[in-house]
Design a protein around this motif. Structure first.
Motif, PDB file in Angstrom:
ATOM      1  N   ILE A   1      27.514  61.474  34.826  1.00 42.91           N
ATOM      2  CA  ILE A   1      28.482  61.222  33.753  1.00 42.91           C
ATOM      3  C   ILE A   1      28.764  59.728  33.621  1.00 42.91           C
ATOM      4  O   ILE A   1      28.773  59.178  32.508  1.00 42.91           O
ATOM      5  CB  ILE A   1      29.801  61.990  34.011  1.00 42.91           C
ATOM      6  N   LEU A   2      28.977  59.069  34.758  1.00 51.02           N
ATOM      7  CA  LEU A   2      29.231  57.626  34.734  1.00 51.02           C
ATOM      8  C   LEU A   2      28.046  56.858  34.150  1.00 51.02           C
ATOM      9  O   LEU A   2      28.207  55.958  33.325  1.00 51.02           O
ATOM     10  CB  LEU A   2      29.528  57.124  36.149  1.00 51.02           C
ATOM     11  N   ARG A   3      26.854  57.252  34.585  1.00 52.64           N
ATOM     12  CA  ARG A   3      25.642  56.577  34.097  1.00 52.64           C
ATOM     13  C   ARG A   3      25.473  56.782  32.596  1.00 52.64           C
ATOM     14  O   ARG A   3      25.120  55.837  31.867  1.00 52.64           O
ATOM     15  CB  ARG A   3      24.427  57.151  34.839  1.00 52.64           C
ATOM     16  N   MET A   4      25.750  58.008  32.143  1.00 51.39           N
ATOM     17  CA  MET A   4      25.612  58.310  30.712  1.00 51.39           C
ATOM     18  C   MET A   4      26.628  57.520  29.888  1.00 51.39           C
ATOM     19  O   MET A   4      26.306  57.023  28.799  1.00 51.39           O
ATOM     20  CB  MET A   4      25.803  59.809  30.472  1.00 51.39           C
ATOM     21  N   ILE A   5      27.854  57.396  30.413  1.00 51.75           N
ATOM     22  CA  ILE A   5      28.883  56.626  29.704  1.00 51.75           C
ATOM     23  C   ILE A   5      28.431  55.187  29.520  1.00 51.75           C
ATOM     24  O   ILE A   5      28.511  54.623  28.422  1.00 51.75           O
ATOM     25  CB  ILE A   5      30.225  56.673  30.477  1.00 51.75           C
ATOM     26  N   LEU A   6      27.940  54.585  30.598  1.00 53.48           N
ATOM     27  CA  LEU A   6      27.498  53.197  30.545  1.00 53.48           C
ATOM     28  C   LEU A   6      26.305  53.011  29.614  1.00 53.48           C
ATOM     29  O   LEU A   6      26.256  52.060  28.818  1.00 53.48           O
ATOM     30  CB  LEU A   6      27.142  52.704  31.952  1.00 53.48           C
ATOM     31  N   GLU A   7      25.342  53.920  29.703  1.00 52.55           N
ATOM     32  CA  GLU A   7      24.119  53.770  28.909  1.00 52.55           C
ATOM     33  C   GLU A   7      24.347  54.075  27.424  1.00 52.55           C
ATOM     34  O   GLU A   7      23.832  53.361  26.561  1.00 52.55           O
ATOM     35  CB  GLU A   7      23.020  54.670  29.464  1.00 52.55           C
ATOM     36  N   PHE A   8      25.128  55.112  27.131  1.00 50.28           N
ATOM     37  CA  PHE A   8      25.382  55.421  25.725  1.00 50.28           C
ATOM     38  C   PHE A   8      26.235  54.345  25.070  1.00 50.28           C
ATOM     39  O   PHE A   8      26.057  54.034  23.893  1.00 50.28           O
ATOM     40  CB  PHE A   8      26.052  56.794  25.586  1.00 50.28           C
ATOM     41  N   ASP A   9      27.155  53.785  25.842  1.00 46.33           N
ATOM     42  CA  ASP A   9      27.949  52.671  25.326  1.00 46.33           C
ATOM     43  C   ASP A   9      27.042  51.478  25.020  1.00 46.33           C
ATOM     44  O   ASP A   9      27.219  50.792  24.007  1.00 46.33           O
ATOM     45  CB  ASP A   9      29.011  52.268  26.346  1.00 46.33           C
ATOM     46  N   ALA A  10      26.061  51.241  25.886  1.00 49.73           N
ATOM     47  CA  ALA A  10      25.127  50.126  25.681  1.00 49.73           C
ATOM     48  C   ALA A  10      24.245  50.372  24.456  1.00 49.73           C
ATOM     49  O   ALA A  10      23.939  49.445  23.708  1.00 49.73           O
ATOM     50  CB  ALA A  10      24.267  49.922  26.921  1.00 49.73           C
ATOM     51  N   VAL A  11      23.840  51.631  24.265  1.00 51.52           N
ATOM     52  CA  VAL A  11      23.003  51.966  23.103  1.00 51.52           C
ATOM     53  C   VAL A  11      23.781  51.743  21.806  1.00 51.52           C
ATOM     54  O   VAL A  11      23.296  51.095  20.872  1.00 51.52           O
ATOM     55  CB  VAL A  11      22.528  53.431  23.186  1.00 51.52           C
ATOM     56  N   ILE A  12      24.989  52.295  21.751  1.00 51.03           N
ATOM     57  CA  ILE A  12      25.820  52.161  20.549  1.00 51.03           C
ATOM     58  C   ILE A  12      26.184  50.696  20.320  1.00 51.03           C
ATOM     59  O   ILE A  12      26.124  50.190  19.200  1.00 51.03           O
ATOM     60  CB  ILE A  12      27.101  53.014  20.682  1.00 51.03           C
ATOM     61  N   GLY A  13      26.561  50.017  21.409  1.00 52.99           N
ATOM     62  CA  GLY A  13      26.930  48.606  21.296  1.00 52.99           C
ATOM     63  C   GLY A  13      25.776  47.723  20.871  1.00 52.99           C
ATOM     64  O   GLY A  13      25.965  46.746  20.138  1.00 52.99           O
ATOM     65  N   SER A  14      24.564  48.078  21.307  1.00 53.50           N
ATOM     66  CA  SER A  14      23.396  47.252  20.983  1.00 53.50           C
ATOM     67  C   SER A  14      23.125  47.222  19.481  1.00 53.50           C
ATOM     68  O   SER A  14      22.666  46.208  18.954  1.00 53.50           O
ATOM     69  CB  SER A  14      22.156  47.766  21.719  1.00 53.50           C
ATOM     70  N   ILE A  15      23.410  48.321  18.806  1.00 55.84           N
ATOM     71  CA  ILE A  15      23.211  48.377  17.350  1.00 55.84           C
ATOM     72  C   ILE A  15      24.143  47.398  16.647  1.00 55.84           C
ATOM     73  O   ILE A  15      23.730  46.623  15.780  1.00 55.84           O
ATOM     74  CB  ILE A  15      23.438  49.815  16.830  1.00 55.84           C
TER      75      ILE A  15
ATOM     76  N   PHE B   1      17.248  46.405   6.369  1.00 58.72           N
ATOM     77  CA  PHE B   1      15.951  47.077   6.542  1.00 58.72           C
ATOM     78  C   PHE B   1      15.596  47.199   8.028  1.00 58.72           C
ATOM     79  O   PHE B   1      15.246  48.278   8.516  1.00 58.72           O
ATOM     80  CB  PHE B   1      14.868  46.285   5.799  1.00 58.72           C
ATOM     81  N   ILE B   2      15.714  46.093   8.746  1.00 57.52           N
ATOM     82  CA  ILE B   2      15.386  46.090  10.181  1.00 57.52           C
ATOM     83  C   ILE B   2      16.317  47.031  10.946  1.00 57.52           C
ATOM     84  O   ILE B   2      15.874  47.806  11.792  1.00 57.52           O
ATOM     85  CB  ILE B   2      15.483  44.657  10.755  1.00 57.52           C
ATOM     86  N   MET B   3      17.612  46.976  10.645  1.00 60.66           N
ATOM     87  CA  MET B   3      18.584  47.810  11.355  1.00 60.66           C
ATOM     88  C   MET B   3      18.369  49.299  11.071  1.00 60.66           C
ATOM     89  O   MET B   3      18.578  50.137  11.951  1.00 60.66           O
ATOM     90  CB  MET B   3      20.010  47.402  10.988  1.00 60.66           C
ATOM     91  N   SER B   4      17.945  49.630   9.861  1.00 54.21           N
ATOM     92  CA  SER B   4      17.700  51.042   9.539  1.00 54.21           C
ATOM     93  C   SER B   4      16.552  51.595  10.381  1.00 54.21           C
ATOM     94  O   SER B   4      16.592  52.750  10.820  1.00 54.21           O
ATOM     95  CB  SER B   4      17.384  51.201   8.044  1.00 54.21           C
ATOM     96  N   ILE B   5      15.549  50.757  10.636  1.00 58.81           N
ATOM     97  CA  ILE B   5      14.418  51.174  11.469  1.00 58.81           C
ATOM     98  C   ILE B   5      14.839  51.249  12.936  1.00 58.81           C
ATOM     99  O   ILE B   5      14.475  52.187  13.651  1.00 58.81           O
ATOM    100  CB  ILE B   5      13.224  50.202  11.308  1.00 58.81           C
ATOM    101  N   TYR B   6      15.616  50.262  13.388  1.00 58.89           N
ATOM    102  CA  TYR B   6      16.131  50.287  14.757  1.00 58.89           C
ATOM    103  C   TYR B   6      16.904  51.578  15.014  1.00 58.89           C
ATOM    104  O   TYR B   6      16.703  52.265  16.023  1.00 58.89           O
ATOM    105  CB  TYR B   6      17.064  49.094  14.999  1.00 58.89           C
ATOM    106  N   GLN B   7      17.810  51.911  14.112  1.00 58.18           N
ATOM    107  CA  GLN B   7      18.651  53.095  14.280  1.00 58.18           C
ATOM    108  C   GLN B   7      17.823  54.373  14.247  1.00 58.18           C
ATOM    109  O   GLN B   7      18.088  55.312  14.999  1.00 58.18           O
ATOM    110  CB  GLN B   7      19.733  53.124  13.198  1.00 58.18           C
TER     111      GLN B   7
END
Length: 210
Positions: A141-155, A173-179
């Motif tokens: 759970i802790l690992r998922m919190i950290l990683e999902f926060d990093a994924v969302i934050g990275s966008i 255009f670039i962000m739509s492909i990233y997402q």
């Protein structure tokens, strides 16, 4: 843009990939990008180390350092901005959560090894396994919190960075492909995070039944 067209972005030789690469190649080198993103995050403490021996870039909490792969494949990766943003987000996350994640991950490995030793001594019990399951769940759970926060934050971080570097049309255009890529790869991302924990748990259960 149609979904089928977006899928072509996974092919590095596709027209869509080439179009993205054309924009990304205009941006500074990875080390400079990382410095600029950390500046935007008001982070003046995290160190940056270039390493030609690693395949992927990553952040290490213990010495507050982002290790950047210096391999040509990574340097030219069209997704490099969002990948750097991901590690930069890790660098500003809660240190308490990161410390707990580190401690629990190591406790999990220790309990696993202890259970293996107990099995060899024919003294392993379901209580030991239940304890291990509890630690695995909390650790996961802790690992998922950290990683999902990093994924969302990275966008968000990548978007803010690109806004200063390319025109709005190309940024969108670039962000739509990233997402799109992130959404497609999310199941594999979760599997990559948890597979080792699941395998260790399965091993213990199998050993208990032998």
């Amino acid at each position: 843009m149609k979904v089928k067209e977006k899928f072509s972005s996974f092919n590095k030789n596709s027209v869509l990939s080439q179009k993205i690469n054309e924009q990304i190649r205009k941006l500074p080198i990875n080390e400079e990008v990382t410095h600029e993103i950390l500046e935007k995050l008001d982070n003046h403490k995290t160190k940056i180390v270039l390493d030609s021996d690693i395949k992927n870039s990553y952040y290490v909490y213990l010495n507050d350092t982002i290790y950047l792969s210096n391999r040509e494949k990574v340097i030219k990766d069209s997704s490099r901005i969002v990948l750097i943003a991901h590690e930069a987000r890790h660098s500003v996350q809660s240190k308490i959560l990161q410390k707990l994640n580190f401690i629990l991950s190591n406790i999990e490995l220790i309990i696993f090894c202890i259970n293996i030793i107990l099995w060899l001594l024919k003294k392993v019990s379901y209580i030991n396994i239940y304890l291990y399951i509890l630690v695995v769940i909390i650790s996961a759970i802790l690992r998922m919190i950290l990683e999902f926060d990093a994924v969302i934050g990275s966008i968000k971080i990548a978007k803010e960075y690109l806004q200063d570097k390319v025109d709005n049309k190309n940024m969108e255009f670039i962000m739509s492909i990233y997402q799109f890529k992130i959404k497609c790869l999310m199941p594999l991302f979760v599997i990559n995070l948890l597979w080792s924990k699941v395998i260790r748990l399965i091993v213990l259960v199998i050993l208990k039944t032998i």
